[in-house]
Design a protein around this motif. Structure first.
Motif, short mmCIF file in Angstrom:
data_model
loop_
_atom_site.label_atom_id
_atom_site.label_comp_id
_atom_site.label_asym_id
_atom_site.label_seq_id
_atom_site.Cartn_x
_atom_site.Cartn_y
_atom_site.Cartn_z
N VAL A 62 -5.12 115.56 51.51
CA VAL A 62 -3.79 115.84 51.49
C VAL A 62 -3.23 115.97 49.95
N ILE A 63 -3.91 115.05 48.95
CA ILE A 63 -3.35 115.45 47.51
C ILE A 63 -3.53 116.75 47.12
N SER A 64 -4.69 117.35 47.57
CA SER A 64 -5.21 118.80 47.22
C SER A 64 -4.03 119.90 47.61
N THR A 65 -3.27 119.55 48.55
CA THR A 65 -2.58 120.44 49.24
C THR A 65 -1.09 119.92 48.93
N GLN A 66 -0.93 119.40 48.09
CA GLN A 66 0.61 118.92 47.59
C GLN A 66 1.00 119.51 46.17
N GLY A 67 2.35 119.78 46.27
CA GLY A 67 3.12 120.42 45.12
C GLY A 67 3.15 119.37 44.13
N LEU A 98 -9.51 103.52 44.86
CA LEU A 98 -9.17 104.79 44.86
C LEU A 98 -9.81 105.51 43.51
N SER A 99 -10.14 104.92 42.55
CA SER A 99 -10.62 105.59 41.50
C SER A 99 -11.88 105.70 41.26
N ASN A 100 -12.89 105.06 41.98
CA ASN A 100 -14.27 105.06 41.76
C ASN A 100 -15.22 105.87 42.58
N LYS A 101 -14.51 107.06 43.47
CA LYS A 101 -15.29 107.99 44.29
C LYS A 101 -15.19 109.16 43.34
N LYS A 102 -16.00 109.49 42.44
CA LYS A 102 -16.13 110.63 41.42
C LYS A 102 -16.15 112.07 42.12
N GLU A 103 -16.70 111.94 43.29
CA GLU A 103 -16.76 113.25 44.13
C GLU A 103 -15.30 113.73 44.70
N LEU A 104 -14.25 112.87 44.89
CA LEU A 104 -13.37 113.07 45.24
C LEU A 104 -12.17 113.24 44.26
N HIS A 106 -9.63 115.49 43.50
CA HIS A 106 -7.93 115.20 43.37
C HIS A 106 -7.58 113.99 43.38
N LEU A 107 -8.41 112.85 44.07
CA LEU A 107 -7.92 111.57 44.08
C LEU A 107 -8.07 110.98 42.61
N ASN A 108 -9.21 111.35 42.01
CA ASN A 108 -9.48 110.84 40.74
C ASN A 108 -8.18 111.28 39.63
N GLN A 109 -7.86 112.40 39.78
CA GLN A 109 -6.94 113.11 38.73
C GLN A 109 -5.50 112.11 39.21
N PHE A 110 -5.37 112.06 40.41
CA PHE A 110 -4.14 111.27 41.06
C PHE A 110 -3.88 109.95 40.40
N MET A 111 -5.11 109.24 40.29
CA MET A 111 -5.22 108.03 39.97
C MET A 111 -5.00 107.67 38.55
N TYR A 112 -5.59 108.77 37.58
CA TYR A 112 -5.44 108.73 36.29
C TYR A 112 -4.40 107.72 35.68
N PRO A 113 -2.97 108.35 35.79
CA PRO A 113 -2.05 107.41 35.16
C PRO A 113 -1.53 106.24 36.07
N VAL A 114 -1.86 106.25 37.41
CA VAL A 114 -1.43 104.93 38.08
C VAL A 114 -2.37 103.94 37.48
#
Length: 131
Positions: A62-67, A98-104, A106-114
């Motif tokens: 879902v993150i990969s498809t969002q603006g 949410l941060s530890n699955k490096k293969e995901l 989009h999720l990793n980029q999403f979580m960085y500032p969070v």
């Protein structure tokens, strides 16, 4: 956590499930907080990271498809969840999961500032309440 829908975390972050009006939101929060309640160490918490595995692939997709605006809203919703509803232990566990699955990616980029802002917000809350 096993009894929850695989889409619940995605639906919470995209606000299909609303914080104030959804029973599912409360069920997710109470399940997570009760899961971490009796844990006393980081190692204790880490053993529960795999409880989130079923939620993560869909969230990454879902993150990969969002603006940009939708992603920023999802981050704000996650920070709101951290700041208002989860215990410190639950924040740690969910953030780590949410941060530890490096293969995901989009999720990793999403979580960085969070992962930076969550402790800042919670610390501010503690300091404000201590005064």
């Amino acid at each position: 956590m096993e009894h929850l829908s695989t889409a619940i975390l995605t639906d919470i972050l995209t606000e299909k499930i609303k914080r104030d009006t959804s029973e599912e939101y409360g069920e997710f929060v109470s399940s997570l907080n009760s899961l971490t309640e009796k844990q006393t160490t980081v190692e204790d918490l880490k053993q529960f990271e795999n409880h989130f595995d079923k939620f993560l692939p869909q969230l990454d997709l879902v993150i990969s498809t969002q603006g940009h605006e939708e992603i920023m809203n999802m981050k704000a919703t996650l920070l709101d969840l951290f700041a208002n509803d989860l215990s410190f232990k639950s924040i740690y566990l969910l953030s780590a999961a949410l941060s530890n699955k490096k293969e995901l990616t989009h999720l990793n980029q999403f979580m960085y500032p969070v992962t930076y802002w969550a402790p800042v917000i919670k610390s501010n809350e503690l300091l404000t309440n201590a005064v």
